[in-house]
Design a protein around this motif. Structure first.
Motif, PDB file in Angstrom:
ATOM      1  N   ASN A 130       0.825  -1.206   0.000  1.00 33.29           N
ATOM      2  CA  ASN A 130       0.000   0.000   0.000  1.00 33.29           C
ATOM      3  C   ASN A 130       0.862   1.260   0.000  1.00 33.29           C
ATOM      4  O   ASN A 130       0.586   2.221  -0.734  1.00 33.29           O
ATOM      5  N   ILE A 131       1.926   1.272   0.808  1.00 33.68           N
ATOM      6  CA  ILE A 131       2.764   2.470   0.872  1.00 33.68           C
ATOM      7  C   ILE A 131       3.568   2.631  -0.414  1.00 33.68           C
ATOM      8  O   ILE A 131       3.837   3.743  -0.874  1.00 33.68           O
ATOM      9  N   GLY A 132       3.942   1.494  -1.047  1.00 31.67           N
ATOM     10  CA  GLY A 132       4.611   1.582  -2.337  1.00 31.67           C
ATOM     11  C   GLY A 132       3.701   2.152  -3.411  1.00 31.67           C
ATOM     12  O   GLY A 132       4.116   2.964  -4.244  1.00 31.67           O
ATOM     13  N   TYR A 133       2.445   1.732  -3.372  1.00 35.28           N
ATOM     14  CA  TYR A 133       1.446   2.187  -4.351  1.00 35.28           C
ATOM     15  C   TYR A 133       1.199   3.689  -4.205  1.00 35.28           C
ATOM     16  O   TYR A 133       1.181   4.432  -5.194  1.00 35.28           O
ATOM     17  N   LEU A 134       1.032   4.141  -2.979  1.00 38.19           N
ATOM     18  CA  LEU A 134       0.818   5.562  -2.723  1.00 38.19           C
ATOM     19  C   LEU A 134       2.086   6.357  -2.999  1.00 38.19           C
ATOM     20  O   LEU A 134       2.049   7.451  -3.580  1.00 38.19           O
ATOM     21  N   GLY A 135       3.228   5.811  -2.572  1.00 39.39           N
ATOM     22  CA  GLY A 135       4.483   6.524  -2.747  1.00 39.39           C
ATOM     23  C   GLY A 135       4.850   6.713  -4.202  1.00 39.39           C
ATOM     24  O   GLY A 135       5.454   7.734  -4.566  1.00 39.39           O
ATOM     25  N   TYR A 179      11.683  -4.584   1.473  1.00 40.59           N
ATOM     26  CA  TYR A 179      11.709  -3.605   0.385  1.00 40.59           C
ATOM     27  C   TYR A 179      11.042  -4.135  -0.879  1.00 40.59           C
ATOM     28  O   TYR A 179      10.410  -3.372  -1.619  1.00 40.59           O
ATOM     29  N   ASN A 180      11.147  -5.437  -1.126  1.00 40.11           N
ATOM     30  CA  ASN A 180      10.508  -5.981  -2.319  1.00 40.11           C
ATOM     31  C   ASN A 180       8.992  -5.952  -2.224  1.00 40.11           C
ATOM     32  O   ASN A 180       8.307  -5.860  -3.249  1.00 40.11           O
ATOM     33  N   CYS A 181       8.438  -6.014  -1.006  1.00 39.86           N
ATOM     34  CA  CYS A 181       6.985  -5.850  -0.856  1.00 39.86           C
ATOM     35  C   CYS A 181       6.567  -4.420  -1.195  1.00 39.86           C
ATOM     36  O   CYS A 181       5.518  -4.193  -1.815  1.00 39.86           O
ATOM     37  N   ILE A 182       7.380  -3.446  -0.813  1.00 45.82           N
ATOM     38  CA  ILE A 182       7.130  -2.056  -1.227  1.00 45.82           C
ATOM     39  C   ILE A 182       7.227  -1.950  -2.746  1.00 45.82           C
ATOM     40  O   ILE A 182       6.383  -1.318  -3.404  1.00 45.82           O
ATOM     41  N   ILE A 239       4.699  -0.497  -5.908  1.00 44.04           N
ATOM     42  CA  ILE A 239       5.117   0.414  -6.982  1.00 44.04           C
ATOM     43  C   ILE A 239       4.776  -0.195  -8.343  1.00 44.04           C
ATOM     44  O   ILE A 239       4.245   0.486  -9.229  1.00 44.04           O
ATOM     45  N   PHE A 240       5.063  -1.477  -8.485  1.00 45.68           N
ATOM     46  CA  PHE A 240       4.799  -2.151  -9.758  1.00 45.68           C
ATOM     47  C   PHE A 240       3.305  -2.191 -10.060  1.00 45.68           C
ATOM     48  O   PHE A 240       2.880  -1.954 -11.202  1.00 45.68           O
TER      49      PHE A 240
END
Length: 251
Positions: free
Chosen positions: A83-88, A205-208, A212-213
């Motif tokens: 979720n934080i990767g998606y928002l970030g 980090y790969n979950c973040i 992003i992906f």
């Protein structure tokens, strides 16, 4: 997803060091705009509470020549890293549209205390870029895995060839898409290989990175006008070769 995000995919680059980017500063109004913009981004899971705080880079351990660091905070719930990767990543692309350069700084530390009931997850270092030429000139010259390494099955023009340029920790690109009529998106770890990241940090980090992906996937499908129904799967960071993160049914 905002179409401007799609355009910014081709422009963005990771500024591993902010050098010769001009002397402009990020103004107070821009800082407020960043906060306001973040509040309007679409989360993967709206039930997970998140927030950002913007502080001078010098108040962190990030020494890359940035002016500020954006600290991303989240409740620790299932899927909070994706979720934080998606928002970030929405934040990343928004900043590029404002000519603010970015760097996902994974090993960032700050003396800031936890914010309300949320913990610090990751930070972005940022700085105003006065010269457009400092951004990426040709995205396709970037070092990325081949399409064959990240996609199995029928390819989708404008999606398959673009999503592989999503940023990731240490450029690890921990994803694999299998198209068997539906798009199955996996966090993929090649057996016996972890790159330069500490072993105990790889899955974190790969979950973040997977968030992003998935953000890139949604942007590209939306740009192509492809409607989809997306189902998310919890990823607890298990040390497995394949971990299903999302399934897309294309309409």
């Amino acid at each position: 997803m905002n179409n401007i995000f799609y355009e910014m995919i081709f422009k963005r680059k990771s500024f591993h060091l902010f050098r010769n980017v001009g002397n402009e500063s990020i103004g107070e109004n821009e800082l407020k705009d960043i906060q306001d913009a973040y509040s309007g981004f679409i989360p993967l899971n709206p039930e997970i509470k998140t927030a950002i705080r913007i502080i001078p880079e010098k108040e962190t351990n990030c020494k890359r020549g940035g002016e500020y660091c954006i600290l991303l905070y989240s409740e620790k719930k299932d899927g909070y890293l994706q979720n934080i990767g998606y928002l970030g990543e929405q934040l990343d692309l928004y900043l590029v549209s404002r000519n603010i350069g970015t760097l996902w700084f994974g090993i960032g530390k700050t003396k800031e205390e936890p914010f309300e009931d949320m913990e610090f997850v990751i930070m972005l270092s940022i700085r105003k870029i006065s010269d457009d030429s400092k951004y990426r000139k040709d995205m396709f010259k970037s070092k990325r895995k081949s399409i064959e390494e990240i996609w199995e099955g029928e390819q989708i023009s404008g999606v398959t060839d673009i999503v592989r340029f999503a940023p990731s920790a240490c450029n690890s690109q921990p994803w694999l898409v299998k198209n068997d009529g539906e798009l199955l998106v996996y966090r993929y770890k090649k057996p016996g290989k972890r790159g330069i990241m500490p072993a105990d940090k790889v899955s974190f980090y790969n979950c973040i990175d997977m968030g992003i992906f998935i953000c890139f996937m949604d942007i590209c499908l939306g740009h192509r006008g492809i409607n989809f129904d997306k189902k998310l799967y919890p990823d607890t960071g298990e040390d497995k070769e394949y971990v299903l993160n999302a399934k897309y049914r294309l309409e």
